[in-house]
Design a protein around this motif. Structure first.
Motif, mmCIF file in Angstrom:
data_model
loop_
_atom_site.group_PDB
_atom_site.id
_atom_site.type_symbol
_atom_site.label_atom_id
_atom_site.label_comp_id
_atom_site.label_asym_id
_atom_site.label_seq_id
_atom_site.Cartn_x
_atom_site.Cartn_y
_atom_site.Cartn_z
ATOM 1 N N ASN A 23 0.852 -1.195 0.000
ATOM 2 C CA ASN A 23 0.000 0.000 0.000
ATOM 3 C C ASN A 23 0.883 1.239 0.000
ATOM 4 N N GLU A 46 -0.995 -1.193 -4.345
ATOM 5 C CA GLU A 46 -2.302 -0.546 -4.264
ATOM 6 C C GLU A 46 -2.101 0.909 -3.864
ATOM 7 N N GLU A 49 -5.774 7.263 -2.614
ATOM 8 C CA GLU A 49 -6.202 8.449 -3.366
ATOM 9 C C GLU A 49 -5.120 9.524 -3.350
ATOM 10 N N LYS A 68 -2.635 -0.938 -9.017
ATOM 11 C CA LYS A 68 -4.035 -0.544 -9.094
ATOM 12 C C LYS A 68 -4.353 0.507 -8.047
ATOM 13 N N ALA A 70 -6.773 1.858 -5.084
ATOM 14 C CA ALA A 70 -7.628 1.234 -4.068
ATOM 15 C C ALA A 70 -9.085 1.388 -4.494
ATOM 16 N N GLU A 71 -9.924 0.561 -3.971
ATOM 17 C CA GLU A 71 -11.344 0.547 -4.328
ATOM 18 C C GLU A 71 -11.991 1.920 -4.160
ATOM 19 N N GLY A 72 -12.576 2.445 -5.251
ATOM 20 C CA GLY A 72 -13.355 3.674 -5.195
ATOM 21 C C GLY A 72 -12.587 4.978 -5.078
ATOM 22 N N ASN A 74 -9.638 7.941 -6.681
ATOM 23 C CA ASN A 74 -9.057 8.502 -7.896
ATOM 24 C C ASN A 74 -7.564 8.695 -7.693
#
Length: 83
Positions: A23, A46, A49, A68, A70-72, A74
């Motif tokens: 992360n 990951e 934002e 990628k 993180a979920e949700g 930008n």
């Protein structure tokens, strides 16, 4: 046949268990480049934002790494390396 299936299932589990999720935060300069340098094949980077500012070119070295957001969230990647 059952032993072979169990062997391959155990082998797949071992490889999956070795993969790490790294992360990163945009608060760290060159966060993506540093994470890539320390990542191994199969790891997942990951991104939280934010806007990631990289001062040098990013080299993936053909590693099997997933990058990628993180979920949700930008994510913006800004490269400030000389052209």
């Amino acid at each position: 046949m059952k032993r072979i299936s169990l062997f391959f299932a155990a082998l797949a589990f071992c490889f999956a268990a070795q993969a790490a999720v790294i992360n990163i935060s945009s608060a760290t300069p060159d966060a993506l480049r540093l994470a890539l340098a320390g990542a191994a094949d199969g790891d997942v980077i990951e991104m939280a934002e934010g806007t990631y500012v990289e001062s040098q070119e990013i080299n993936i070295d053909a590693k099997g790494i997933t990058i990628k957001a993180a979920e949700g969230v930008n994510v913006v990647l800004q490269l400030q390396a000389p052209i």
